[in-house]
Design an enzyme around this catalytic site. Structure first.
Site, PDB file in Angstrom:
ATOM      1  N   HIS A 191       0.929  -1.400   0.028  1.00  0.00           N
ATOM      2  CA  HIS A 191       0.167   0.007   0.015  1.00  0.00           C
ATOM      3  C   HIS A 191       0.797   1.323   0.004  1.00  0.00           C
ATOM      4  CE1 HIS A 191       0.972   0.511   4.212  1.00  0.00           C
ATOM      5  NE2 HIS A 191       0.416  -0.790   4.380  1.00  0.00           N
TER       6      HIS A 191
ATOM      7  N   HIS B 222       4.051   1.505   2.425  1.00  0.00           N
ATOM      8  CA  HIS B 222       5.175   0.699   1.896  1.00  0.00           C
ATOM      9  C   HIS B 222       5.793   1.287   0.835  1.00  0.00           C
ATOM     10  CE1 HIS B 222       2.399  -2.854   3.265  1.00  0.00           C
ATOM     11  NE2 HIS B 222       3.225  -3.009   4.078  1.00  0.00           N
TER      12      HIS B 222
ATOM     13  N   CYS C 234      -7.022 -15.064  24.551  1.00  0.00           N
ATOM     14  CA  CYS C 234      -8.319 -15.570  23.917  1.00  0.00           C
ATOM     15  C   CYS C 234      -8.154 -16.760  23.227  1.00  0.00           C
ATOM     16  CB  CYS C 234      -8.873 -14.432  23.190  1.00  0.00           C
ATOM     17  SG  CYS C 234     -10.235 -14.715  22.358  1.00  0.00           S
TER      18      CYS C 234
ATOM     19  N   CYS D 100      -9.163 -16.227  19.600  1.00  0.00           N
ATOM     20  CA  CYS D 100      -8.053 -15.388  18.470  1.00  0.00           C
ATOM     21  C   CYS D 100      -6.735 -16.348  18.516  1.00  0.00           C
ATOM     22  CB  CYS D 100      -7.997 -14.053  18.974  1.00  0.00           C
ATOM     23  SG  CYS D 100      -9.561 -13.047  19.087  1.00  0.00           S
TER      24      CYS D 100
ATOM     25  N   CYS E  32     -12.520  -9.664  24.750  1.00  0.00           N
ATOM     26  CA  CYS E  32     -11.965  -9.633  23.399  1.00  0.00           C
ATOM     27  C   CYS E  32     -12.741  -9.044  22.420  1.00  0.00           C
ATOM     28  CB  CYS E  32     -11.640 -11.058  23.147  1.00  0.00           C
ATOM     29  SG  CYS E  32     -11.536 -11.239  21.275  1.00  0.00           S
TER      30      CYS E  32
ATOM     31  N   HIS F 226     -14.361 -11.514  19.759  1.00  0.00           N
ATOM     32  CA  HIS F 226     -15.226 -12.665  20.224  1.00  0.00           C
ATOM     33  C   HIS F 226     -16.202 -12.158  21.274  1.00  0.00           C
ATOM     34  CE1 HIS F 226     -11.832 -14.733  18.181  1.00  0.00           C
ATOM     35  NE2 HIS F 226     -12.715 -15.730  17.757  1.00  0.00           N
TER      36      HIS F 226
ATOM     37  N   LYS G  26      -9.436   7.433   7.346  1.00  0.00           N
ATOM     38  CA  LYS G  26      -8.443   6.254   7.588  1.00  0.00           C
ATOM     39  C   LYS G  26      -8.490   5.688   6.299  1.00  0.00           C
ATOM     40  CE  LYS G  26      -6.826   5.590  11.896  1.00  0.00           C
ATOM     41  NZ  LYS G  26      -5.877   5.037  12.894  1.00  0.00           N
TER      42      LYS G  26
ATOM     43  N   LYS H  12      -9.631  -0.441   3.049  1.00  0.00           N
ATOM     44  CA  LYS H  12     -10.449  -1.069   1.722  1.00  0.00           C
ATOM     45  C   LYS H  12     -11.971  -0.692   1.803  1.00  0.00           C
ATOM     46  CE  LYS H  12      -7.242  -4.829   0.833  1.00  0.00           C
ATOM     47  NZ  LYS H  12      -6.783  -6.087   0.903  1.00  0.00           N
TER      48      LYS H  12
END
Length: 511
Positions: free
Chosen positions: A18, A21, A126, A129, A143, A146, A295, A298
């Site tokens: 992106h 980078h 967790c 995760c 978490c 979850h 921000k 996508k």
RNA sequence: CGCGGGGUGGAGCAGUCCGGUAGCUCGCAAGGCUCAUAACCUUGAGGUCGGUGGUUCAAAUCCACCCCCCGCAACCA
């Protein structure tokens, strides 16, 4: 022989290339081209970081093995940099055998020296995760993914005695004011080091993570993140041989974004101390690109894809914006409006148009044949040359401090002066009087010199454009002509090419 | 008192380390030029440089305090 070793971070293969980078990599490439043109032997390293939880997770999500996932994303990074014309010398992958070997050697060395110990680590884990959370990451103690309260578990792990090196690191940074640049980040690191430094957990039990490099002294564990990733800077050089390593390592200059300041400014130097290696030379830290529309994500559809920008506007145009718009070290804003404005004003209206108007006159009035310079120069002639000499000096000063925006400003100030020179001397008026054709020829000669200097200046920033201007001036491929004094380069009967449009104005429809 | 950064003409941003006519791009107004990519050149309008106080002959720049905005806060690349 002066040497320079430049590195980008190793990009983590959980995301596609992106804007961030791309920026770091372009900075690295620009520095490399700049110092190369100064006669310094350079080595530019980039690559991908491929181990860890997140990669396993990402691979699982797309239903493939971690290695296959890493292969795909890593190849994507490599092909992106190739397409962007990044002049990297080596592309490293942390899954390659020579890297694993170096990591294990370094770990073994530090272990044998007694700076790695077996201890206990407790935290909120967790099971959904499969990872630990810090208290701050939890929302209402749960978490975030979850919505379940994590379990506090204790786990045996290996730790690096980082705290042991705290004082040495502080002294080093204090006695090397340029070690971390810009200064704001040095200040931040020193502020952070005022608090006691804890030891660093460097392992994960294989029961939880297999996708990593096994510890050389305990095969039930793999190394975790930074010990794997940071050592790439060393393993890439070692691959080229011990002598190569000796020559380049002390000249190591790391380029990073501010998010990985701590690992590079604290973990890495202390690791090097423990490993008995000299520290790198400089750490250069830049800020974030903030998307104007919020921000970068996508889902918002505002992701800047480097290849798309290249395809739509050309790589040099994209490079120019990134280098000119951001003050190195600070955050910058990316917006298409600003992009179009900048590109039209600086590249199309100024640089592109200037090249075109000079070559058009040269073609029309003298059929491209460069005219001789007389013995006496006018005040304007002398001034024009001085402006370019001064720009060259400023350029050097700014590059040493990573002031890319100011370096470009200096070049463009010279271009502004060149446009003014054209109006002041008005060769197009002189051409109406046959007695003054010779003077018009001299003026154009000076203008061609201005373009020759410009192409030399632009090499690190806009490599394709520099090459194109050179080609338009019919200057052969090869070393820079920067050393040839103004007014002595173009020989009698030198013929330059007709004008070409370097940068079309961008007219954005409401797409 | 956790650490750090930012607050500059209508918009977006440089300049602050090393105090000395406040600069750039866009926009606006007037003029010029015609070589050039409706480009280029000149001039003008528009700023109490977040606030208050201090140092100094002189402060956007140094010091102190205050207000507003944004990151980071340790195993999360």
């Amino acid at each position: 022989m002066n040497r320079l070793y430049l590195t980008t971070p190793l990009y983590y293969v959980n995301a596609e290339p992106h804007l961030g980078h791309t920026y770091t990599t372009i900075i690295a490439d620009t520095l490399k081209r700049y110092y190369q043109s100064q006669g310094i032997e350079t080595f530019l390293l980039t690559g991908t970081d491929e181990h860890g939880d997140k990669i396993v997770q990402a691979a699982k999500d797309s239903g493939v093995e971690p290695k296959d996932h890493a292969d795909r994303i890593s190849a994507l990074f490599r092909s992106t940099w190739d397409a962007c014309g990044i002049s990297y010398d080596h592309f490293i992958r942390t899954t390659e055998p020579y890297h694993k070997q170096t990591v294990q050697e370094v770990l073994k060395g530090i272990y044998d020296a007694g700076d790695i110990y077996f201890g206990e680590y407790g935290g909120f884990y967790c099971y959904g995760c499969e990872r630990f959370y810090t208290e701050k990451e939890l929302t209402d103690g749960k978490c975030p993914d979850h919505q379940k309260e994590p379990t506090y578990i204790q786990e045996k792990n290996y730790f690096f005695r980082m705290g042991k090196y705290q004082q040495r690191l502080i002294s080093f940074i204090q006695s090397h004011p340029n070690f971390i640049q810009p200064e704001r980040y040095r200040t931040e690191v020193l502020a952070f080091l005022r608090e006691p430094l804890e030891d660093l957990c460097i392992s994960r039990p294989k029961s939880r993570l297999q996708w990593g490099i096994p510890l050389p002294f305990d095969s039930d564990f793999v190394t975790y993140v930074w010990f794997d990733a940071l050592i790439n800077y060393v393993s890439a050089l070692k691959l080229k041989g011990q002598e190569f390593f000796q020559d380049f390592w002390p000249k190591a200059n790391h380029l990073i974004a501010k998010d990985i300041l701590k690992p590079h400014a604290i973990f890495w130097p202390t690791m090097l101390m423990a490993a008995g290696l000299p520290l790198y030379e400089h750490l250069y830290v830049h800020g974030y690109w903030v998307m104007e529309s919020g921000k970068m994500s996508k889902s918002l559809g505002n992701v800047i894809r480097p290849l798309e920008m290249k395809k739509r506007f050309g790589m040099d145009t994209f490079r120019y914006f990134l280098l000119r718009e951001m003050v190195f070290g600070q955050d910058g804003t990316f917006s298409m409006d600003a992009f179009v404005m900048r590109v039209n004003a600086d590249l199309a209206n100024n640089l592109g148009n200037l090249v075109s108007r000079i070559l058009a006159m040269q073609k029309r009035y003298f059929d491209g044949v460069v005219q001789p310079l007389g013995g006496s120069w006018s005040e304007e002639d002398v001034k024009l040359r001085e402006v370019f000499l001064q720009a060259g000096e400023e350029l050097q000063r700014h590059m040493e401090r990573l002031y890319f925006h100011r370096a470009l400003e200096s070049i463009w100030a010279a271009l502004d002066r060149t446009n003014q020179y054209i109006v002041q001397t008005s060769p197009f008026l002189l051409m109406k009087d046959p007695d003054r054709h010779a003077r018009a020829g001299e003026i154009l000669h000076h203008l061609l010199e201005a373009l020759r200097m410009t192409s030399n200046f632009l090499v690190p920033f806009l490599p394709e454009t520099a090459k194109e201007i050179r080609s338009l001036l019919a200057i052969p491929e090869g070393p820079s002509t920067a050393e040839v004094p103004w007014g002595t380069y173009f020989q009698p009967a030198h013929i330059v090419r007709p004008p070409a449009m370097l940068f079309p104005r961008i007219e954005l429809e409401n797409d």
